[in-house]
Motif scaffolding. Structure first.
Motif, PDB file in Angstrom:
ATOM      1  N   ALA A 140     -95.092  48.801  18.410  1.00 30.03           N
ATOM      2  CA  ALA A 140     -93.801  48.923  17.739  1.00 30.03           C
ATOM      3  C   ALA A 140     -93.961  49.068  16.231  1.00 30.03           C
ATOM      4  CB  ALA A 140     -92.933  47.712  18.059  1.00 30.03           C
ATOM      5  N   SER A 141     -95.008  48.460  15.655  1.00 29.91           N
ATOM      6  CA  SER A 141     -95.249  48.545  14.224  1.00 29.91           C
ATOM      7  C   SER A 141     -96.714  48.235  13.949  1.00 29.91           C
ATOM      8  CB  SER A 141     -94.363  47.561  13.446  1.00 29.91           C
ATOM      9  OG  SER A 141     -94.823  46.237  13.632  1.00 29.91           O
ATOM     10  N   ILE A 142     -97.164  48.537  12.738  1.00 32.19           N
ATOM     11  CA  ILE A 142     -98.558  48.240  12.393  1.00 32.19           C
ATOM     12  C   ILE A 142     -98.789  46.740  12.327  1.00 32.19           C
ATOM     13  CG2 ILE A 142     -98.855  50.408  11.131  1.00 32.19           C
ATOM     14  CD1 ILE A 142     -98.678  48.761   8.524  1.00 32.19           C
TER      15      ILE A 142
ATOM     16  N   GLN B 143    -103.543  39.743  11.433  1.00 36.53           N
ATOM     17  CA  GLN B 143    -103.118  41.144  11.395  1.00 36.53           C
ATOM     18  C   GLN B 143    -104.067  41.966  10.525  1.00 36.53           C
ATOM     19  OE1 GLN B 143     -99.330  39.925   9.772  1.00 36.53           O
ATOM     20  NE2 GLN B 143     -98.241  40.929  11.455  1.00 36.53           N
ATOM     21  N   TYR B 144    -104.228  43.236  10.890  1.00 35.58           N
ATOM     22  CA  TYR B 144    -104.997  44.130  10.030  1.00 35.58           C
ATOM     23  C   TYR B 144    -104.312  44.284   8.671  1.00 35.58           C
ATOM     24  CZ  TYR B 144    -108.659  45.808  13.131  1.00 35.58           C
ATOM     25  OH  TYR B 144    -109.784  45.899  13.908  1.00 35.58           O
TER      26      TYR B 144
ATOM     27  N   VAL C 126    -101.471  28.552  12.126  1.00 35.49           N
ATOM     28  CA  VAL C 126    -101.695  28.097  10.751  1.00 35.49           C
ATOM     29  C   VAL C 126    -101.204  29.161   9.775  1.00 35.49           C
ATOM     30  CG1 VAL C 126    -103.418  27.332   9.075  1.00 35.49           C
ATOM     31  CG2 VAL C 126    -103.731  26.819  11.507  1.00 35.49           C
ATOM     32  N   ASP C 127    -100.510  28.714   8.740  1.00 37.99           N
ATOM     33  CA  ASP C 127    -100.054  29.620   7.687  1.00 37.99           C
ATOM     34  C   ASP C 127    -101.229  29.854   6.735  1.00 37.99           C
ATOM     35  OD1 ASP C 127     -98.719  31.116   5.831  1.00 37.99           O
ATOM     36  OD2 ASP C 127     -97.428  29.499   5.098  1.00 37.99           O
ATOM     37  N   CYS C 128    -102.086  30.824   7.081  1.00 38.98           N
ATOM     38  CA  CYS C 128    -103.307  31.030   6.295  1.00 38.98           C
ATOM     39  C   CYS C 128    -103.587  32.517   6.063  1.00 38.98           C
ATOM     40  CB  CYS C 128    -104.504  30.381   6.983  1.00 38.98           C
ATOM     41  SG  CYS C 128    -104.858  31.027   8.629  1.00 38.98           S
ATOM     42  N   SER C 129    -102.522  33.314   5.907  1.00 33.33           N
ATOM     43  CA  SER C 129    -102.723  34.746   5.662  1.00 33.33           C
ATOM     44  C   SER C 129    -101.740  35.256   4.620  1.00 33.33           C
ATOM     45  CB  SER C 129    -102.568  35.546   6.962  1.00 33.33           C
ATOM     46  OG  SER C 129    -101.247  35.432   7.468  1.00 33.33           O
ATOM     47  N   ASP C 130    -102.140  36.316   3.955  1.00 36.56           N
ATOM     48  CA  ASP C 130    -101.306  37.001   2.974  1.00 36.56           C
ATOM     49  C   ASP C 130    -101.125  38.425   3.422  1.00 36.56           C
ATOM     50  OD1 ASP C 130    -100.612  35.142   0.979  1.00 36.56           O
ATOM     51  OD2 ASP C 130    -102.642  35.232   0.147  1.00 36.56           O
ATOM     52  N   ARG C 131     -99.913  38.941   3.308  1.00 37.29           N
ATOM     53  CA  ARG C 131     -99.643  40.325   3.654  1.00 37.29           C
ATOM     54  C   ARG C 131    -100.272  41.249   2.621  1.00 37.29           C
ATOM     55  NH1 ARG C 131     -95.249  43.614   5.429  1.00 37.29           N
ATOM     56  NH2 ARG C 131     -96.104  45.726   5.589  1.00 37.29           N
ATOM     57  N   LYS C 132    -101.070  42.215   3.080  1.00 41.15           N
ATOM     58  CA  LYS C 132    -101.656  43.194   2.183  1.00 41.15           C
ATOM     59  C   LYS C 132    -100.724  44.395   2.048  1.00 41.15           C
ATOM     60  CE  LYS C 132    -105.449  43.713   4.527  1.00 41.15           C
ATOM     61  NZ  LYS C 132    -106.816  44.121   4.950  1.00 41.15           N
ATOM     62  N   ARG C 133    -100.699  44.995   0.891  1.00 41.24           N
ATOM     63  CA  ARG C 133     -99.905  46.200   0.699  1.00 41.24           C
ATOM     64  C   ARG C 133    -100.738  47.388   1.168  1.00 41.24           C
ATOM     65  NH1 ARG C 133     -95.365  47.815  -1.614  1.00 41.24           N
ATOM     66  NH2 ARG C 133     -95.188  49.881  -2.528  1.00 41.24           N
ATOM     67  N   THR C 134    -100.211  48.163   2.098  1.00 42.48           N
ATOM     68  CA  THR C 134    -100.935  49.297   2.655  1.00 42.48           C
ATOM     69  C   THR C 134    -100.235  50.593   2.318  1.00 42.48           C
ATOM     70  OG1 THR C 134     -99.699  49.271   4.735  1.00 42.48           O
ATOM     71  CG2 THR C 134    -101.616  47.823   4.599  1.00 42.48           C
ATOM     72  N   VAL C 135    -100.892  51.694   2.638  1.00 37.37           N
ATOM     73  CA  VAL C 135    -100.296  53.015   2.409  1.00 37.37           C
ATOM     74  C   VAL C 135     -98.994  53.135   3.177  1.00 37.37           C
ATOM     75  CG1 VAL C 135    -100.629  55.482   2.725  1.00 37.37           C
ATOM     76  CG2 VAL C 135    -102.539  54.059   1.985  1.00 37.37           C
ATOM     77  N   GLU C 136     -98.940  52.493   4.384  1.00 42.62           N
ATOM     78  CA  GLU C 136     -97.747  52.600   5.216  1.00 42.62           C
ATOM     79  C   GLU C 136     -96.538  51.911   4.573  1.00 42.62           C
ATOM     80  OE1 GLU C 136    -100.716  51.988   6.259  1.00 42.62           O
ATOM     81  OE2 GLU C 136    -101.150  53.433   7.859  1.00 42.62           O
ATOM     82  N   ASP C 137     -96.781  51.024   3.598  1.00 43.70           N
ATOM     83  CA  ASP C 137     -95.672  50.322   2.949  1.00 43.70           C
ATOM     84  C   ASP C 137     -94.990  51.194   1.890  1.00 43.70           C
ATOM     85  OD1 ASP C 137     -96.087  47.982   4.387  1.00 43.70           O
ATOM     86  OD2 ASP C 137     -97.601  47.286   2.971  1.00 43.70           O
ATOM     87  N   THR C 138     -95.662  52.227   1.434  1.00 45.35           N
ATOM     88  CA  THR C 138     -95.125  53.022   0.318  1.00 45.35           C
ATOM     89  C   THR C 138     -94.209  54.110   0.826  1.00 45.35           C
ATOM     90  OG1 THR C 138     -97.052  54.493   0.404  1.00 45.35           O
ATOM     91  CG2 THR C 138     -97.187  52.571  -1.033  1.00 45.35           C
TER      92      THR C 138
ATOM     93  N   SER D 118    -105.790  55.885  10.194  1.00 45.19           N
ATOM     94  CA  SER D 118    -104.944  54.959   9.431  1.00 45.19           C
ATOM     95  C   SER D 118    -104.291  53.976  10.400  1.00 45.19           C
ATOM     96  CB  SER D 118    -103.863  55.728   8.671  1.00 45.19           C
ATOM     97  OG  SER D 118    -102.926  56.304   9.585  1.00 45.19           O
ATOM     98  N   LEU D 119    -103.745  52.895   9.869  1.00 46.22           N
ATOM     99  CA  LEU D 119    -103.061  51.919  10.711  1.00 46.22           C
ATOM    100  C   LEU D 119    -101.872  52.549  11.427  1.00 46.22           C
ATOM    101  CD1 LEU D 119    -103.073  48.653   8.547  1.00 46.22           C
ATOM    102  CD2 LEU D 119    -104.592  49.299  10.427  1.00 46.22           C
ATOM    103  N   GLU D 120    -101.174  53.440  10.753  1.00 43.56           N
ATOM    104  CA  GLU D 120    -100.030  54.101  11.381  1.00 43.56           C
ATOM    105  C   GLU D 120    -100.480  54.985  12.535  1.00 43.56           C
ATOM    106  OE1 GLU D 120     -96.473  55.279  12.638  1.00 43.56           O
ATOM    107  OE2 GLU D 120     -96.871  53.645  11.235  1.00 43.56           O
ATOM    108  N   GLU D 121    -101.615  55.651  12.383  1.00 46.70           N
ATOM    109  CA  GLU D 121    -102.133  56.486  13.475  1.00 46.70           C
ATOM    110  C   GLU D 121    -102.600  55.620  14.642  1.00 46.70           C
ATOM    111  OE1 GLU D 121    -103.905  60.511  11.436  1.00 46.70           O
ATOM    112  OE2 GLU D 121    -105.015  58.643  11.085  1.00 46.70           O
ATOM    113  N   ARG D 122    -103.221  54.503  14.339  1.00 47.55           N
ATOM    114  CA  ARG D 122    -103.637  53.587  15.413  1.00 47.55           C
ATOM    115  C   ARG D 122    -102.413  53.043  16.153  1.00 47.55           C
ATOM    116  NH1 ARG D 122    -108.018  49.702  12.331  1.00 47.55           N
ATOM    117  NH2 ARG D 122    -108.842  51.300  10.922  1.00 47.55           N
ATOM    118  N   ARG D 123    -101.373  52.715  15.380  1.00 46.93           N
ATOM    119  CA  ARG D 123    -100.130  52.243  16.008  1.00 46.93           C
ATOM    120  C   ARG D 123     -99.594  53.268  16.985  1.00 46.93           C
ATOM    121  NH1 ARG D 123     -95.489  53.477  16.670  1.00 46.93           N
ATOM    122  NH2 ARG D 123     -95.780  55.351  15.419  1.00 46.93           N
ATOM    123  N   SER D 124     -99.636  54.549  16.585  1.00 47.92           N
ATOM    124  CA  SER D 124     -99.144  55.620  17.442  1.00 47.92           C
ATOM    125  C   SER D 124    -100.004  55.768  18.692  1.00 47.92           C
ATOM    126  CB  SER D 124     -99.119  56.939  16.658  1.00 47.92           C
ATOM    127  OG  SER D 124     -98.674  58.003  17.466  1.00 47.92           O
TER     128      SER D 124
END
Length: 310
Positions: free
Chosen positions: A168-170, A197-198, A298-310, A157-163
């Motif tokens: 500092a954060s995903i 960002q992933y 460039v402002d060309c990305s949208d934040r995706k909702r991930t498991v880590e957000d819940t 998961s992104l949180e595991e990769r961060r670790s």
């Protein structure tokens, strides 16, 4: 009681202040580094001039030492192009001379049913690819850290990769993607390297506007029908970048391509992305990277909702 929205706004304000402070810090470090180079290479015919140069060297060195202490960095870290983003593993005693200390991986974590994570490690002997990328980063004056990761990193998961990376954060987990304009007319730029960002996804329309503006700045007119940005096929990406899947890096590209950094990435203090090999990751301070590689923000990305957000 402070509401969640108020806390979020306060946190965002603090984060923006931290990023601006870091940008100023990197500018100060770069200026100090250049001054030291100039002082060390200059020679004077008279003794008085030599004494003045020596005094300047001492004063600058003392100031950089104080910055190192405030940042908890090793002594003389700011005189090197390789500033560790996280503590390095060492095999020798802590007080051994830096030149004689070798970095080695920690003991492998048991890969049992509990899914234990093995932290990333610094290779004692860098691979040829890593050495090539390091050379380019040193020439451009960009601080860096390379970490090797275990097999199965991308199954985490992104949180595991961060670790594993000690990020500092995903939000600091990023990737480089080669995009292609499949409808580009002859003479128009076909490929762009996007750093995102992933935890985000590309805004196709915003990227299209940037590509059209990019061509306009070159004196060319590109219609909307002549702009269809898609992820380049893996074989095409490998051929043009020189890197295979999950290894694409903005450093050491086989063929140059205009770089686009999303606005969300540009606001980060650090980022981690591919380091030229699937199990090699590259960490860099974002302000230093932007200054050295002149990437378009460039402002060309949208934040995706991930498991880590819940």
């Amino acid at each position: 009681m402070t509401s969640e929205n108020e806390l979020a706004d306060r946190w965002a304000a603090i984060e923006i202040r931290l990023v601006k402070a870091e940008q100023r810090l990197h500018a100060t470090i770069a200026a100090g580094h250049q001054n030291i180079k100039a002082a060390s290479s200059s020679t004077t015919a008279d003794a008085g001039g030599g004494l003045q140069t020596s005094n300047r060297w001492t004063a600058i060195e003392q100031r950089l030492c104080k910055i190192e202490q405030r940042l908890s960095l090793p002594t003389n870290a700011l005189l090197s192009n390789s500033i560790p983003i996280q503590p390095a593993y060492r095999t020798g005693p802590e007080d051994a001379p830096a030149a004689t200390q070798q970095r080695a991986p920690p003991e492998p974590a048991a890969q049992s049913t509990n899914g234990a994570l093995r932290p990333g490690w610094v290779d004692a002997i860098p691979s040829p690819t890593q050495q090539r990328l390091e050379t380019e980063l040193k020439e451009k004056g960009v601080p860096f850290t390379f970490l090797r990761v275990e097999d199965g990193y991308y199954n985490r998961s992104l949180e595991e990769r961060r670790s594993i990376l000690g990020a500092a954060s995903i939000q600091q987990l990023c990737k480089s993607m080669l995009m292609v304009n499949t409808k580009a007319p002859p003479g128009a730029q076909r490929h762009f390297l996007i750093i995102i960002q992933y935890a985000s996804s590309i805004q196709a329309e915003a990227l299209k506007k940037h590509v059209i503006a990019f061509e306009a700045a070159r004196g060319r007119t590109l219609s909307r029908k002549q702009c269809n940005m898609r992820l380049a096929p893996e074989s095409e990406s490998t051929e043009l970048t020189g890197f295979e899947h999950n290894a694409v890096s903005p450093v050491g590209l086989r063929e140059e391509a205009p770089m686009v950094v999303t606005e969300e990435v540009a606001q980060l203090p650090h980022m981690w992305l591919g380091g030229g090999e699937p199990d090699l990751k590259l960490g860099m301070p974002v302000p230093a990277f932007l200054a050295a590689y002149h990437a378009a923000v460039v402002d060309c990305s949208d934040r995706k909702r991930t498991v880590e957000d819940t």
